[in-house]
Design a protein around this motif. Structure first.
Motif, PDB file in Angstrom:
ATOM      1  N   THR A   2      40.950  42.358  40.917  1.00 52.61           N
ATOM      2  CA  THR A   2      40.035  42.679  39.537  1.00 52.61           C
ATOM      3  C   THR A   2      40.276  41.513  38.650  1.00 52.61           C
ATOM      4  N   ILE A   3      39.296  40.983  37.751  1.00 49.28           N
ATOM      5  CA  ILE A   3      39.412  40.012  36.685  1.00 49.28           C
ATOM      6  C   ILE A   3      39.054  40.681  35.438  1.00 49.28           C
ATOM      7  N   ALA A   4      40.109  40.765  34.544  1.00 47.15           N
ATOM      8  CA  ALA A   4      40.045  41.218  33.167  1.00 47.15           C
ATOM      9  C   ALA A   4      40.262  40.078  32.442  1.00 47.15           C
ATOM     10  N   HIS A   5      39.557  40.097  31.158  1.00 47.09           N
ATOM     11  CA  HIS A   5      39.845  39.168  30.267  1.00 47.09           C
ATOM     12  C   HIS A   5      39.600  37.830  30.625  1.00 47.09           C
ATOM     13  N   CYS A   6      38.680  37.481  31.425  1.00 45.55           N
ATOM     14  CA  CYS A   6      38.418  36.318  32.135  1.00 45.55           C
ATOM     15  C   CYS A   6      37.590  35.533  30.967  1.00 45.55           C
ATOM     16  N   LEU A   7      37.933  34.301  30.974  1.00 42.58           N
ATOM     17  CA  LEU A   7      37.498  33.296  29.854  1.00 42.58           C
ATOM     18  C   LEU A   7      36.014  33.169  30.075  1.00 42.58           C
ATOM     19  N   ARG A  44      35.508  38.507  51.753  1.00 38.87           N
ATOM     20  CA  ARG A  44      35.930  37.334  51.892  1.00 38.87           C
ATOM     21  C   ARG A  44      37.253  37.344  51.352  1.00 38.87           C
ATOM     22  N   CYS A  45      37.692  37.972  50.382  1.00 42.73           N
ATOM     23  CA  CYS A  45      39.010  37.633  49.683  1.00 42.73           C
ATOM     24  C   CYS A  45      40.005  38.367  50.622  1.00 42.73           C
ATOM     25  N   THR A  46      41.053  37.376  50.788  1.00 33.55           N
ATOM     26  CA  THR A  46      42.330  37.776  51.862  1.00 33.55           C
ATOM     27  C   THR A  46      43.527  38.256  51.046  1.00 33.55           C
ATOM     28  N   GLY A  47      43.416  38.273  49.723  1.00 30.03           N
ATOM     29  CA  GLY A  47      44.456  38.660  48.959  1.00 30.03           C
ATOM     30  C   GLY A  47      45.652  37.524  48.983  1.00 30.03           C
ATOM     31  N   CYS A  48      45.258  36.264  49.165  1.00 30.18           N
ATOM     32  CA  CYS A  48      46.358  35.187  49.564  1.00 30.18           C
ATOM     33  C   CYS A  48      47.152  34.887  47.872  1.00 30.18           C
ATOM     34  N   GLY A  49      46.304  35.195  46.846  1.00 25.22           N
ATOM     35  CA  GLY A  49      46.911  34.812  45.408  1.00 25.22           C
ATOM     36  C   GLY A  49      46.840  33.525  45.004  1.00 25.22           C
ATOM     37  N   HIS A  50      46.025  32.244  45.798  1.00 19.56           N
ATOM     38  CA  HIS A  50      46.037  31.094  45.178  1.00 19.56           C
ATOM     39  C   HIS A  50      45.152  30.910  44.109  1.00 19.56           C
ATOM     40  N   CYS A  51      44.276  32.190  43.606  1.00 14.13           N
ATOM     41  CA  CYS A  51      43.475  32.163  42.502  1.00 14.13           C
ATOM     42  C   CYS A  51      44.383  32.570  41.206  1.00 14.13           C
ATOM     43  N   LEU A  52      45.679  33.065  41.479  1.00 17.31           N
ATOM     44  CA  LEU A  52      46.313  33.649  40.189  1.00 17.31           C
ATOM     45  C   LEU A  52      47.055  32.375  39.362  1.00 17.31           C
ATOM     46  N   PRO A  53      47.938  31.492  39.974  1.00 11.85           N
ATOM     47  CA  PRO A  53      48.528  30.521  39.323  1.00 11.85           C
ATOM     48  C   PRO A  53      47.518  29.459  38.228  1.00 11.85           C
ATOM     49  N   CYS A  55      44.824  30.526  36.683  1.00  9.18           N
ATOM     50  CA  CYS A  55      44.276  31.407  35.633  1.00  9.18           C
ATOM     51  C   CYS A  55      45.019  31.186  34.279  1.00  9.18           C
ATOM     52  N   PRO A  56      44.173  30.276  33.378  1.00  5.68           N
ATOM     53  CA  PRO A  56      44.979  30.201  31.896  1.00  5.68           C
ATOM     54  C   PRO A  56      45.165  31.148  31.062  1.00  5.68           C
ATOM     55  N   VAL A  57      44.783  32.547  31.420  1.00  5.01           N
ATOM     56  CA  VAL A  57      44.885  33.627  30.735  1.00  5.01           C
ATOM     57  C   VAL A  57      45.472  34.916  31.702  1.00  5.01           C
ATOM     58  N   ASN A  58      45.928  34.530  32.815  1.00  6.69           N
ATOM     59  CA  ASN A  58      46.408  35.718  33.573  1.00  6.69           C
ATOM     60  C   ASN A  58      45.511  36.983  33.672  1.00  6.69           C
ATOM     61  N   ALA A  59      44.117  36.526  33.904  1.00  4.84           N
ATOM     62  CA  ALA A  59      43.261  37.490  33.907  1.00  4.84           C
ATOM     63  C   ALA A  59      42.816  38.328  35.328  1.00  4.84           C
ATOM     64  N   ILE A  60      43.629  37.803  36.407  1.00  8.38           N
ATOM     65  CA  ILE A  60      43.353  38.538  37.648  1.00  8.38           C
ATOM     66  C   ILE A  60      44.442  39.338  38.090  1.00  8.38           C
ATOM     67  N   ARG A  61      44.191  40.284  38.726  1.00  9.07           N
ATOM     68  CA  ARG A  61      45.012  41.337  39.180  1.00  9.07           C
ATOM     69  C   ARG A  61      44.708  41.525  40.778  1.00  9.07           C
ATOM     70  N   LEU A  62      45.630  41.663  41.485  1.00  9.39           N
ATOM     71  CA  LEU A  62      45.407  41.991  43.111  1.00  9.39           C
ATOM     72  C   LEU A  62      45.771  43.379  43.308  1.00  9.39           C
ATOM     73  N   ILE A  63      44.686  43.987  43.990  1.00  9.82           N
ATOM     74  CA  ILE A  63      44.689  45.408  43.981  1.00  9.82           C
ATOM     75  C   ILE A  63      44.838  45.559  45.485  1.00  9.82           C
ATOM     76  N   PRO A  64      45.666  46.159  45.933  1.00 11.09           N
ATOM     77  CA  PRO A  64      45.688  46.657  47.646  1.00 11.09           C
ATOM     78  C   PRO A  64      44.548  47.258  47.942  1.00 11.09           C
ATOM     79  N   ARG A  65      44.016  46.731  49.098  1.00 11.46           N
ATOM     80  CA  ARG A  65      42.642  47.396  49.570  1.00 11.46           C
ATOM     81  C   ARG A  65      42.629  48.847  49.577  1.00 11.46           C
ATOM     82  N   ASP A  66      43.730  49.532  50.036  1.00 14.53           N
ATOM     83  CA  ASP A  66      43.799  50.836  50.241  1.00 14.53           C
ATOM     84  C   ASP A  66      44.202  51.455  48.934  1.00 14.53           C
TER      85      ASP A  66
END
Length: 70
Positions: A2-7, A44-53, A55-66
């Motif tokens: 999920t992406i919350a508080h995205c710039l 397409r999202c593998t949950g690798c987490g490359h998008c997390l670091p 993000c300047p506002v920590n808007a991304i949260r990884l949620i397990p698919r299940d």
């Protein structure tokens, strides 16, 4: 994911998460008023987490698919 508080939601030009995604799972859809909304392709999202670091506002949260499934 999920992406919350995205710039991008506030009208700021920020695409760091999409640029960092090796799978190209994050894209930005323009809405009326010229603001973009981040959209994550769950197939397409593998949950690798490359998008997390980057993000300047920590808007991304990884949620397990299940998560939330019985």
């Amino acid at each position: 994911m999920t992406i919350a508080h995205c710039l991008a939601e506030t009208g700021a030009y920020c695409r760091t998460c999409g640029d960092a995604c090796p799978e190209g799972a994050i894209r930005f859809l323009l809405r009326s008023g010229g603001r973009a909304r981040a959209d994550v392709d769950g197939e397409r999202c593998t949950g690798c987490g490359h998008c997390l670091p980057p993000c300047p506002v920590n808007a991304i949260r990884l949620i397990p698919r299940d998560a939330g499934r019985p």
